[in-house]
Design a protein around this motif. Structure first.
Motif, PDB file in Angstrom:
ATOM      1  N   ALA A 133       0.835  -1.200   0.000  1.00 40.14           N
ATOM      2  CA  ALA A 133       0.000   0.000   0.000  1.00 40.14           C
ATOM      3  C   ALA A 133       0.868   1.249   0.000  1.00 40.14           C
ATOM      4  O   ALA A 133       1.797   1.374   0.795  1.00 40.14           O
ATOM      5  CB  ALA A 133      -0.916  -0.007   1.225  1.00 40.14           C
ATOM      6  N   GLY A 134       0.590   2.141  -0.917  1.00 37.15           N
ATOM      7  CA  GLY A 134       1.292   3.413  -0.968  1.00 37.15           C
ATOM      8  C   GLY A 134       2.686   3.351  -1.550  1.00 37.15           C
ATOM      9  O   GLY A 134       3.441   4.308  -1.449  1.00 37.15           O
ATOM     10  N   ALA A 135       3.054   2.242  -2.172  1.00 37.06           N
ATOM     11  CA  ALA A 135       4.399   2.127  -2.752  1.00 37.06           C
ATOM     12  C   ALA A 135       4.501   3.074  -3.948  1.00 37.06           C
ATOM     13  O   ALA A 135       3.725   2.979  -4.891  1.00 37.06           O
ATOM     14  CB  ALA A 135       4.683   0.691  -3.178  1.00 37.06           C
ATOM     15  N   THR A 136       5.442   3.970  -3.896  1.00 40.45           N
ATOM     16  CA  THR A 136       5.634   4.920  -4.992  1.00 40.45           C
ATOM     17  C   THR A 136       6.431   4.262  -6.110  1.00 40.45           C
ATOM     18  O   THR A 136       7.057   3.215  -5.921  1.00 40.45           O
ATOM     19  CB  THR A 136       6.396   6.163  -4.499  1.00 40.45           C
ATOM     20  N   VAL A 137       6.398   4.873  -7.263  1.00 43.27           N
ATOM     21  CA  VAL A 137       7.145   4.349  -8.400  1.00 43.27           C
ATOM     22  C   VAL A 137       8.636   4.298  -8.058  1.00 43.27           C
ATOM     23  O   VAL A 137       9.319   3.321  -8.360  1.00 43.27           O
ATOM     24  CB  VAL A 137       6.893   5.193  -9.670  1.00 43.27           C
ATOM     25  N   GLY A 138       9.149   5.322  -7.387  1.00 49.78           N
ATOM     26  CA  GLY A 138      10.558   5.340  -6.998  1.00 49.78           C
ATOM     27  C   GLY A 138      10.896   4.197  -6.055  1.00 49.78           C
ATOM     28  O   GLY A 138      11.939   3.558  -6.186  1.00 49.78           O
ATOM     29  N   ALA A 139       9.999   3.919  -5.106  1.00 44.37           N
ATOM     30  CA  ALA A 139      10.219   2.824  -4.165  1.00 44.37           C
ATOM     31  C   ALA A 139      10.178   1.486  -4.898  1.00 44.37           C
ATOM     32  O   ALA A 139      10.967   0.584  -4.612  1.00 44.37           O
ATOM     33  CB  ALA A 139       9.182   2.849  -3.047  1.00 44.37           C
ATOM     34  N   GLN A 140       9.262   1.373  -5.869  1.00 42.00           N
ATOM     35  CA  GLN A 140       9.175   0.128  -6.646  1.00 42.00           C
ATOM     36  C   GLN A 140      10.465  -0.113  -7.419  1.00 42.00           C
ATOM     37  O   GLN A 140      11.006  -1.220  -7.412  1.00 42.00           O
ATOM     38  CB  GLN A 140       7.998   0.192  -7.625  1.00 42.00           C
TER      39      GLN A 140
END
Length: 153
Positions: A133-140
């Motif tokens: 939940a809430g994973a940003t594109v950068g975090a992915q």
């Protein structure tokens, strides 16, 4: 005649005469053993504490130096990776477990290393796939790169 002293006749400094009766009042934590890398806060309305691991453990089993470097880099990047609190905590705990396994005295158990790495990849997978939940594109992207980097070791 009563041989026992009356409580009212006891000297005011009874604690000095009877060390077992001495009571200490502390205004903070009391440690009765060695403490290492601890963080403490008390008498605060709020407290924010951060701890950064800027390297790999001092002793790594021979042959695991590259893995220790990759895990150390992952831990350095972790605070800015954009993970949710739960994912960040799970990833940090899993990474520290890998370091603990390869930092032990020889011989390092290959099975424990594989299981620890699997746990670390498992902690990163929900972020890399966008399930978290809430994973940003950068975090992915960061999580995917970390998983890929661990696969090559």
């Amino acid at each position: 005649m009563n041989d026992r002293p009356d409580e009212n006749d006891a000297p005011e400094n009874a604690a000095a005469e009877n060390p077992a009766a001495q009571v200490n009042h502390y205004n903070g934590p009391v440690f009765h053993d060695t403490v290492s890398q601890g963080q403490f806060a008390w008498d605060n309305g709020t407290a924010t504490q951060n701890q950064q691991n800027n390297g790999t453990p001092g002793a790594v089993a021979p042959g695991y130096e590259e893995l220790a470097e990759r895990i150390g880099e992952l831990l350095r990047q972790l605070p800015g990776a954009g993970l949710g609190e739960r994912e960040r905590r799970d990833t940090q705990e899993a990474a520290e477990e890998v370091l603990a396994v390869i930092g032990q005295e020889e011989p390092v158990e290959e099975g424990r290393v594989r299981r620890a790495l699997t746990t670390l990849r498992g902690a990163l997978a929900p972020v890399a796939t966008g399930i978290a939940a809430g994973a940003t594109v950068g975090a992915q992207e960061w999580a995917l790169a970390a998983i890929t980097g661990l696969a090559g070791v």
